[in-house]
Design a protein around this motif. Structure first.
Motif, PDB file in Angstrom:
ATOM      1  N   PHE A 175      21.052-120.417-128.742  1.00  0.00           N
ATOM      2  CA  PHE A 175      20.647-119.546-127.645  1.00  0.00           C
ATOM      3  C   PHE A 175      19.344-120.109-127.117  1.00  0.00           C
ATOM      4  O   PHE A 175      18.324-120.105-127.784  1.00  0.00           O
ATOM      5  CB  PHE A 175      20.460-118.104-128.135  1.00  0.00           C
ATOM      6  N   PRO A 178      15.053-120.064-121.840  1.00  0.00           N
ATOM      7  CA  PRO A 178      15.453-120.401-120.473  1.00  0.00           C
ATOM      8  C   PRO A 178      14.544-121.454-119.839  1.00  0.00           C
ATOM      9  O   PRO A 178      14.995-122.209-118.987  1.00  0.00           O
ATOM     10  CB  PRO A 178      15.348-119.065-119.729  1.00  0.00           C
ATOM     11  N   ALA A 179      13.299-121.518-120.245  1.00  0.00           N
ATOM     12  CA  ALA A 179      12.374-122.491-119.640  1.00  0.00           C
ATOM     13  C   ALA A 179      12.472-123.834-120.338  1.00  0.00           C
ATOM     14  O   ALA A 179      12.801-124.844-119.731  1.00  0.00           O
ATOM     15  CB  ALA A 179      10.946-121.961-119.692  1.00  0.00           C
ATOM     16  N   SER A 180      12.204-123.874-121.630  1.00  0.00           N
ATOM     17  CA  SER A 180      12.118-125.159-122.331  1.00  0.00           C
ATOM     18  C   SER A 180      13.472-125.678-122.768  1.00  0.00           C
ATOM     19  O   SER A 180      13.641-126.863-123.020  1.00  0.00           O
ATOM     20  CB  SER A 180      11.231-125.008-123.565  1.00  0.00           C
ATOM     21  N   ARG A 181      14.418-124.800-122.884  1.00  0.00           N
ATOM     22  CA  ARG A 181      15.784-125.118-123.358  1.00  0.00           C
ATOM     23  C   ARG A 181      15.815-125.509-124.835  1.00  0.00           C
ATOM     24  O   ARG A 181      16.829-126.004-125.315  1.00  0.00           O
ATOM     25  CB  ARG A 181      16.470-126.165-122.473  1.00  0.00           C
ATOM     26  N   ILE A 241       6.674-114.528-125.072  1.00  0.00           N
ATOM     27  CA  ILE A 241       7.023-113.951-123.772  1.00  0.00           C
ATOM     28  C   ILE A 241       8.514-114.067-123.484  1.00  0.00           C
ATOM     29  O   ILE A 241       9.018-113.399-122.605  1.00  0.00           O
ATOM     30  CB  ILE A 241       6.217-114.581-122.600  1.00  0.00           C
ATOM     31  N   HIS A 242       9.219-114.890-124.222  1.00  0.00           N
ATOM     32  CA  HIS A 242      10.651-115.049-123.959  1.00  0.00           C
ATOM     33  C   HIS A 242      11.509-114.126-124.810  1.00  0.00           C
ATOM     34  O   HIS A 242      12.608-113.759-124.406  1.00  0.00           O
ATOM     35  CB  HIS A 242      11.070-116.500-124.187  1.00  0.00           C
ATOM     36  N   TYR A 247      14.311-108.802-130.801  1.00  0.00           N
ATOM     37  CA  TYR A 247      15.397-109.431-130.044  1.00  0.00           C
ATOM     38  C   TYR A 247      15.898-110.673-130.782  1.00  0.00           C
ATOM     39  O   TYR A 247      17.101-110.903-130.925  1.00  0.00           O
ATOM     40  CB  TYR A 247      14.887-109.759-128.647  1.00  0.00           C
ATOM     41  N   HIS A 250      18.057-109.668-133.652  1.00  0.00           N
ATOM     42  CA  HIS A 250      19.396-109.317-133.186  1.00  0.00           C
ATOM     43  C   HIS A 250      20.203-110.573-132.869  1.00  0.00           C
ATOM     44  O   HIS A 250      21.374-110.696-133.244  1.00  0.00           O
ATOM     45  CB  HIS A 250      19.269-108.418-131.957  1.00  0.00           C
ATOM     46  N   LEU A 251      19.544-111.508-132.180  1.00  0.00           N
ATOM     47  CA  LEU A 251      20.260-112.731-131.776  1.00  0.00           C
ATOM     48  C   LEU A 251      20.720-113.553-132.980  1.00  0.00           C
ATOM     49  O   LEU A 251      21.764-114.203-132.922  1.00  0.00           O
ATOM     50  CB  LEU A 251      19.366-113.595-130.868  1.00  0.00           C
TER      51      LEU A 251
ATOM     52  N   ASP B 650      26.368-110.489-120.565  1.00  0.00           N
ATOM     53  CA  ASP B 650      26.898-110.556-121.921  1.00  0.00           C
ATOM     54  C   ASP B 650      26.177-109.472-122.722  1.00  0.00           C
ATOM     55  O   ASP B 650      24.980-109.613-122.995  1.00  0.00           O
ATOM     56  CB  ASP B 650      26.622-111.953-122.480  1.00  0.00           C
ATOM     57  N   THR B 653      24.040-110.397-125.907  1.00  0.00           N
ATOM     58  CA  THR B 653      22.767-111.126-125.826  1.00  0.00           C
ATOM     59  C   THR B 653      21.894-110.657-124.665  1.00  0.00           C
ATOM     60  O   THR B 653      20.720-111.004-124.605  1.00  0.00           O
ATOM     61  CB  THR B 653      23.017-112.629-125.624  1.00  0.00           C
ATOM     62  N   GLY B 654      22.481-109.915-123.735  1.00  0.00           N
ATOM     63  CA  GLY B 654      21.732-109.491-122.553  1.00  0.00           C
ATOM     64  C   GLY B 654      21.643-110.550-121.472  1.00  0.00           C
ATOM     65  O   GLY B 654      20.984-110.364-120.456  1.00  0.00           O
ATOM     66  N   THR B 655      22.316-111.668-121.648  1.00  0.00           N
ATOM     67  CA  THR B 655      22.235-112.763-120.680  1.00  0.00           C
ATOM     68  C   THR B 655      22.976-112.406-119.390  1.00  0.00           C
ATOM     69  O   THR B 655      24.090-111.891-119.432  1.00  0.00           O
ATOM     70  CB  THR B 655      22.870-114.031-121.275  1.00  0.00           C
ATOM     71  N   MET B 709       5.946-125.869-117.702  1.00  0.00           N
ATOM     72  CA  MET B 709       7.402-125.763-117.577  1.00  0.00           C
ATOM     73  C   MET B 709       8.066-125.359-118.900  1.00  0.00           C
ATOM     74  O   MET B 709       9.235-125.014-118.918  1.00  0.00           O
ATOM     75  CB  MET B 709       7.991-127.097-117.108  1.00  0.00           C
ATOM     76  N   MET B 710       7.323-125.422-119.979  1.00  0.00           N
ATOM     77  CA  MET B 710       7.874-124.966-121.253  1.00  0.00           C
ATOM     78  C   MET B 710       8.012-123.441-121.264  1.00  0.00           C
ATOM     79  O   MET B 710       8.815-122.899-122.032  1.00  0.00           O
ATOM     80  CB  MET B 710       6.967-125.386-122.415  1.00  0.00           C
ATOM     81  N   ASP B 711       7.216-122.772-120.447  1.00  0.00           N
ATOM     82  CA  ASP B 711       7.215-121.312-120.472  1.00  0.00           C
ATOM     83  C   ASP B 711       7.474-120.665-119.121  1.00  0.00           C
ATOM     84  O   ASP B 711       7.751-119.478-119.059  1.00  0.00           O
ATOM     85  CB  ASP B 711       5.876-120.809-121.025  1.00  0.00           C
ATOM     86  N   TYR B 712       7.323-121.413-118.051  1.00  0.00           N
ATOM     87  CA  TYR B 712       7.600-120.868-116.727  1.00  0.00           C
ATOM     88  C   TYR B 712       8.990-121.336-116.327  1.00  0.00           C
ATOM     89  O   TYR B 712       9.246-122.537-116.235  1.00  0.00           O
ATOM     90  CB  TYR B 712       6.558-121.341-115.708  1.00  0.00           C
ATOM     91  N   THR B 713       9.889-120.403-116.135  1.00  0.00           N
ATOM     92  CA  THR B 713      11.298-120.775-115.959  1.00  0.00           C
ATOM     93  C   THR B 713      11.655-120.969-114.497  1.00  0.00           C
ATOM     94  O   THR B 713      11.838-120.011-113.761  1.00  0.00           O
ATOM     95  CB  THR B 713      12.211-119.701-116.559  1.00  0.00           C
ATOM     96  N   ARG B 716      17.468-123.626-112.450  1.00  0.00           N
ATOM     97  CA  ARG B 716      18.118-124.946-112.477  1.00  0.00           C
ATOM     98  C   ARG B 716      19.564-124.790-112.038  1.00  0.00           C
ATOM     99  O   ARG B 716      20.075-123.681-111.936  1.00  0.00           O
ATOM    100  CB  ARG B 716      18.076-125.522-113.880  1.00  0.00           C
ATOM    101  N   ASP B 718      22.306-124.978-113.448  1.00  0.00           N
ATOM    102  CA  ASP B 718      23.223-124.178-114.269  1.00  0.00           C
ATOM    103  C   ASP B 718      22.866-122.684-114.272  1.00  0.00           C
ATOM    104  O   ASP B 718      23.569-121.887-114.882  1.00  0.00           O
ATOM    105  CB  ASP B 718      23.322-124.731-115.698  1.00  0.00           C
ATOM    106  N   ASN B 719      21.781-122.301-113.600  1.00  0.00           N
ATOM    107  CA  ASN B 719      21.487-120.876-113.428  1.00  0.00           C
ATOM    108  C   ASN B 719      22.134-120.324-112.155  1.00  0.00           C
ATOM    109  O   ASN B 719      22.047-119.132-111.882  1.00  0.00           O
ATOM    110  CB  ASN B 719      19.970-120.631-113.298  1.00  0.00           C
ATOM    111  N   SER B 776      17.014-111.807-120.283  1.00  0.00           N
ATOM    112  CA  SER B 776      18.013-111.353-121.255  1.00  0.00           C
ATOM    113  C   SER B 776      17.381-110.393-122.261  1.00  0.00           C
ATOM    114  O   SER B 776      18.009-109.416-122.670  1.00  0.00           O
ATOM    115  CB  SER B 776      18.638-112.551-121.971  1.00  0.00           C
ATOM    116  N   GLY B 777      16.131-110.649-122.621  1.00  0.00           N
ATOM    117  CA  GLY B 777      15.465-109.773-123.584  1.00  0.00           C
ATOM    118  C   GLY B 777      15.309-108.361-123.042  1.00  0.00           C
ATOM    119  O   GLY B 777      15.517-107.372-123.753  1.00  0.00           O
TER     120      GLY B 777
END
Ligand SMILES: Cc1cc2nc3c(=O)[nH]c(=O)nc-3n(C[C@H](O)[C@H](O)[C@H](O)COP(=O)(O)OP(=O)(O)OC[C@H]3O[C@@H](n4cnc5c(N)ncnc54)[C@H](O)[C@@H]3O)c2cc1C
Lengths: 264, 793
Positions: A175, A178-181, A241-242, A247, A250-251, B650, B653-655, B709-713, B716, B718-719, B776-777
């Protein structure tokens, strides 16, 4: 980047010597983690010892063990026919790391040595009961990952290969942040000769960990139903923050269930 | 030859160089003897500067100079100016605290420039910057709207108590309150509009180059409006007259508003290049972009709609707090006022509207216009509120919109919030969108999704926006300190080829193609004989630049006017050559003809004559065929339309996955359908990014948590779903092209469509509203909180 000396030794012995001689020397593999660290001036090594002249690349399968050289890239593992047939989950995992550019540069040795708490390979190594082979010894995965970004490696110790026993079945589910993948939660499940093993990455405050309760349930009955309802306490999990620790907890259950279902 | 005029999806002329890596961006520019600047920035959100010691840095290898705020203050240099003045409810002007080029006395946000090191290499400048020793006393920070407005909050500017930049309003409160008091029902919604970080692909960069011999300064910069930078920096900051200051904005890799503003680094490199007598270059690193490019949005609002028993909108009342950040960026004050509150009628005939806006200083990066600028905030508020009305009354979401739309025969339509819409047909864009999205078939898709364990929802947004900014006199009366016309110079060369010099600036929009198509259409010159030049104050007479979806509606109209002059002059020359009267000359398809005869001259015959005037009416007419027009629009333009989003959640997961997206926009006359589709898709990608992914997050202390970019989404590929774009156009009635603009509609219309769809998917969980981004959270916690009817059945 700060200034540093650069060496590219041609033999493992020379590399070990270069790293051992100087506590501020650092190994460089694919550079996908370490170069950004240098660029952000978060590290100030005296010498960077480039491992790319040492070989340590390639994949062999023998005696129920898949052996992957430390300098083998994620892309090579993802595309390897041997890995795909022996441990398809491992090839699939390698294909989920980063993007194409990262997979073409990043190596298994670098990933395992770095032990990022959200990295993928540590989950496979732990769940498959891998052995990490270094220039001087072999370390069981269970003894290798000692906490977030920390491992049993000594200063200057170089991983040369990672050996994965072939499981009866296995799967990895991720899972993504979303930002870093990277993994917010990644779960690698394996049915091995010694019973079921479940390793969770992304979630734990101390990095990758095994999920004893799930392993017990799956050893009895390797099915998603067997772990349904198993709760993971959020106390030792990361929150950011993600994803909150609740959560993530749960995941872990959801993603583990999916991994088991995927393993078949 | 294939059709290349208005309406042709001509391939973009500029793409060959972009796709081949042959673009010429600011960072590609290197001047002989160039030095490199590195800006040392505050890592403190709010702190007093006790002392700065630059001695060690100055002696470091390669260092040529180190400057601090004190060095700047010692010169005849002004602060960064604000281009728009808003007035408070009581008529007094807004608080406008100084915005020093380099911090003096205090730092007010993480990223605030505190010193600049200039060295032979960037590496040396960066090394030396670490040696600049700063003694700070940390101050408590006001890092959010709530914190800045709390009693006893830290004061960002000592002379702005309570951190209020302005407290503004529009509409008659007493009348609106009266309507609310007597209404059948009032529907209320509290909502936020999430703070965003623009992240253009190309980070900002600037090169200053002072010519000792001529005393001329050249600034190469990543700007959407080089003339505006020349005006602001020359007149207010560095006090350099226009004739000695050239600003070049070459290829620019995206702006989205963030490259409109005059930034400190532009002034620094320009000034420093004269100080050190060598060119100085600065290029932002991505991390710097996060903490020094103006951010967008960041509103907290309460919205109320008064309705009658049939769901007719009787009145709208809105109270908004808008974050300005630590300093006023160039156009910041107008975004939450005249680009926001004036939009609150939307597509509806709501008879009375009142909106009050408090703009607030905080210890964060300045906030300014970002793609859509004010209109996305208004649209999100209104389109969410309309869905809340539907939710609270049980009236169907589509019906309630249909009932309240401004009818197609009501134009021109005067709203209660200053704007007068010229054209539109909201019933039609809605009807076409419902059909394209197969709205009627949705329940079957919901059921099918449920069988797959997914929660499916559909959402609609029937938005309106105002762009093509703006009539100068209107903007001026509202507080603009600049005009908002546009300029075009059309040069027909002796052999009939054409160069267009435009004050608009292309940074991804494809002007070199679209504008050339206008020339194809009007002058009949083939596309490959037309070039469009932009982004250089030394070449272009003047210009206000590109933002607010204004380039075609305003800049394109200026071109039309200039080409009218070309044709008018050409007719005089043709009349002379063909010995006819000017009134009898007609022009079409690149050819002047004498009406009713077979006598004709091509444009090339005429241009050649104009430049080789041997047989020429020289007593009445100057030689040459080169005309300039300044076009000041008569009104804003009003694109609008309908966006429909379909999502699947979903529940485990809330996605959220956006599975369908349908846009039907009214953008007026379309010049290049492919470019319009691309603009709308890009805007929708950003809108989906805002709705699902993007959030600039500061912690309480004022540190930017989502600082990379690691934390600011960022969204892309695929979104994003396959985005289905169509247009259903009514013409703008007041500009010669009939075009309205398409650059921002995607980012304006889409976020509420996505959130409305998510609320629809979660309706069995009692979800009436959700703030963005719908991560999703966040969704998982709603599902997890249950109890839900879903789980029960
Ligand atoms: C954009 C991006 C996305 C990414 N996404 C993911 C992801 O989704 N999942 C994931 O797991 N990872 C991800 N990564 C990390 C990637 O997998 C790295 O390649 C990996 O973590 C490090 O491998 P490397 O070969 O690049 O090592 P390097 O960066 O060269 O080295 C990393 C560390 O390991 C040490 N080291 C390297 N090799 C050895 C060795 N043989 N013996 C001892 N020490 C050694 C180095 O000294 C250094 O400390 C991502 C990276 C990037 C840049």
């Amino acid at each position: 980047m700060y200034d540093f000396a650069y060496q590219k030794p041609g033999s493992l012995a020379d590399a070990v010597k270069a790293l051992g001689a100087d506590g501020d020397a650092k190994a460089l593999a694919g550079g996908m983690t370490y170069i950004p660290v240098l660029k952000q001036r978060l590290a100030k090594p005296s010498t960077v010892v480039d491992l790319s002249g040492l070989g340590m690349k390639g994949i062999s399968v023998a005696g129920g063990v898949v052996k992957i050289g430390a300098m083998t890239t994620h892309m090579t593992v993802a595309n390897s026919a041997e890995v795909k047939s022996a441990i398809p989950a491992l090839a699939a995992l390698a294909g989920m790391i980063g993007d194409d550019a990262v997979r073409h540069r990043g190596t298994i040795g670098g990933s395992i040595a770095n032990n990022d708490p959200a990295a993928d390979y540590p989950a496979a190594a732990l769940a498959l009961g891998a052995t990490i082979v270094t220039d001087r010894r072999s370390i069981k995965a269970d003894d290798f990952f000692t906490g977030m970004f920390s491992t049993a490696l000594e200063q200057g110790e170089i991983i040369t290969a990672v050996e994965f026993p072939v499981p009866a079945k296995a799967a990895y589910e991720k899972f993504r942040n979303p930002a870093s993948r990277y993994a917010i939660v990644g779960v690698f499940v394996a049915r091995t000769a010694g019973g079921a093993r479940v390793a969770v990455t992304g979630a734990g405050q101390g990095g990758v960990f095994r999920h004893a309760e799930m392993e017990k349930a799956l050893t009895g009955n390797f099915s998603a139903a067997a772990i349904k309802g198993i709760k993971t306490p959020p106390n030792d999990l990361n929150g950011d923050i993600h994803a909150s620790s609740e959560y993530r907890a749960h995941l872990v259950g959801v993603i583990a269930g999916r991994a088991v279902a995927k393993a078949g | 030859m294939a059709f290349e005029g208005i309406g042709a999806s001509v391939r973009r002329k500029e793409d060959a160089r972009f796709l081949n890596g042959r673009g010429n961006y600011t960072d590609d520019i290197n001047r002989p003897g160039q030095l490199h600047a590195y800006v040392k920035r505050s890592d403190r959100p709010h702190a007093k500067i006790n002392s700065i010691d630059t001695a060690a840095a100055s002696k470091a290898p390669g260092v040529v100079a180190v400057f601090t705020g004190a060095d700047i203050a010692a010169e005849n240099i002004g602060g960064l100016p604000c281009g728009w003045q808003i007035h408070n409810k009581d008529g007094s002007p807004m608080a406008e605290p100084p915005h020093p080029v380099i911090a003096v006395g205090k730092v007010r946000h993480v990223g605030d420039p505190i010193a600049v090191v200039i060295a032979e290499t960037k590496q040396q400048a960066k090394d030396a910057a670490e040696l600049v020793a700063i003694d700070y006393t940390d101050l408590p920070a006001a890092a959010s709207l709530a914190a800045a407005l709390a009693p006893g909050a830290a004061t960002v500017h000592d002379d702005v108590p309570g951190n209020i930049c302005y407290d503004w309003h529009i509409g008659d409160k007493a009348i609106v309150d009266g309507v609310f008091a007597n209404a059948h029902k009032v529907v209320r919604l509290d909502l936020t509009n999430n703070r965003l970080i623009p992240n253009a692909m190309e980070p900002r960069a600037a090169v200053g180059d002072y010519d000792v011999n001529s005393g001329e300064y050249t600034l190469y910069t990543t700007s959407q409006n080089p003339h505006v930078i020349r005006l602001l920096m020359g007149a207010f900051v560095l006090h350099i007259p226009e004739n000695k200051l050239r600003v070049v904005a070459p290829d620019v890799g995206g702006g989205f508003g963030s490259k409109i503003y005059h930034y400190a680094e532009e002034a620094i490199v320009t000034w420093a290049s004269a100080k050190v007598r060598r060119p100085v270059k600065w290029t932002a690193e991505r991390t710097e972009s996060f903490m020094s490019d103006a951010h967008g949005r960041d509103h907290v609002s309460t919205a109320e709609m008064a309705i009658d028993a049939q769901g007719t909108f009787l009145g709208l009342r809105v109270s908004t707090q808008a974050n300005m950040g630590a300093y006023l960026s160039t156009f910041a004050p107008c975004v939450p006022t005249y680009l926001y509150a004036t939009l609150l009628a939307g597509t509806y005939k709501t008879p009375v509207i009142y909106c009050e806006v408090k703009a607030v200083f905080t210890n964060t990066v300045p906030v300014d216009a970002y793609r859509g600028a004010g209109r996305p905030e208004a649209t999100f508020l209104l389109e969410r509120l309309v869905d809340a009305v539907a939710y609270d009354t049980g009236i169907d979401r589509v019906d309630i919109r249909r009932r309240n739309f401004i009818p197609a025969d009501a134009f021109p339509y005067q709203t209660p919030v200053a704007l007068q819409y010229d054209s539109g047909d909201y019933q039609t864009t809605l009807a076409v969108a419902l059909k394209n999205a197969d709205w009627a078939g949705f329940e079957a898709r919901r059921t099918a999704a449920k069988a797959r364990g997914k929660l499916r929802g559909i959402g609609i947004s029937t938005y309106l926006e105002a762009c093509g900014i703006a009539p100068s006199a209107v903007a001026g009366s509202l507080g603009a300190r600049a005009g908002l016309y546009e300029v075009a110079n059309i040069r027909v060369h002796p052999t009939g080829s054409v160069t267009v010099f435009t004050g608009s600036h292309s940074h991804g929009q494809g002007h070199e193609t679209t504008f050339a198509q206008l020339v194809v259409d009007q002058l009949g010159v083939p596309l490959d004989q037309i070039d469009v030049v932009h982004g250089d104050t030394a070449k272009i007479p003047f210009g206000m630049g590109t933002y607010g979806s204004r380039s075609l509606a305003v800049g394109g109209s200026a071109m039309v006017k200039a080409m009218d002059k070309i044709i008018a002059k050409g007719k005089k020359i043709a009349a002379h050559l063909m010995e006819a009267s000017v009134e009898d000359i007609e022009f079409a398809n690149n050819t002047f003809t004498v009406a009713g005869t077979d006598k004709s001259k091509t444009l090339t015959d005429i241009s050649l004559t104009a430049y080789v005037p041997h047989n020429y009416p020289i007593d009445e007419l100057e030689p040459g065929l080169d005309e300039t027009a300044f076009y000041d629009p008569k009104n804003f333009t009003f694109p609008g339309g309908c966006h429909i989003s379909e999502v699947e959640i979903d529940p485990d997961t809330g996605t959220v996955a956006v599975v369908n997206f349908t846009a039907v926009d009214d953008v007026g006359r379309v010049i290049n359908p492919m470019i319009v589709e691309g603009q709308v898709q890009g805007g929708i990608a950003q809108g989906i990014g805002q709705a699902l992914l993007e959030a600039a997050i500061y912690d309480e202390s004022g540190q930017l948590i989502s600082g990379s970019m690691m934390d600011y989404t960022m969204p892309r590929a695929d979104n994003l779903p396959n985005i289905h774009v169509a247009t259903e156009n009514t013409m703008c009635t007041h500009n010669p092209l009939g075009s309205k603009g398409c650059g921002e509609v995607g980012a304006i219309g889409s976020p509420p469509a996505v959130i409305n769809a998510i609320c629809d998917a979660l309706k069995d969980y009692g979800v009436r509203h959700m703030n963005m981004p719908a991560t999703s959270g966040k969704i998982w916690s709603i599902i997890n909180a249950g109890p839900s009817k879903m789980a029960a059945d």
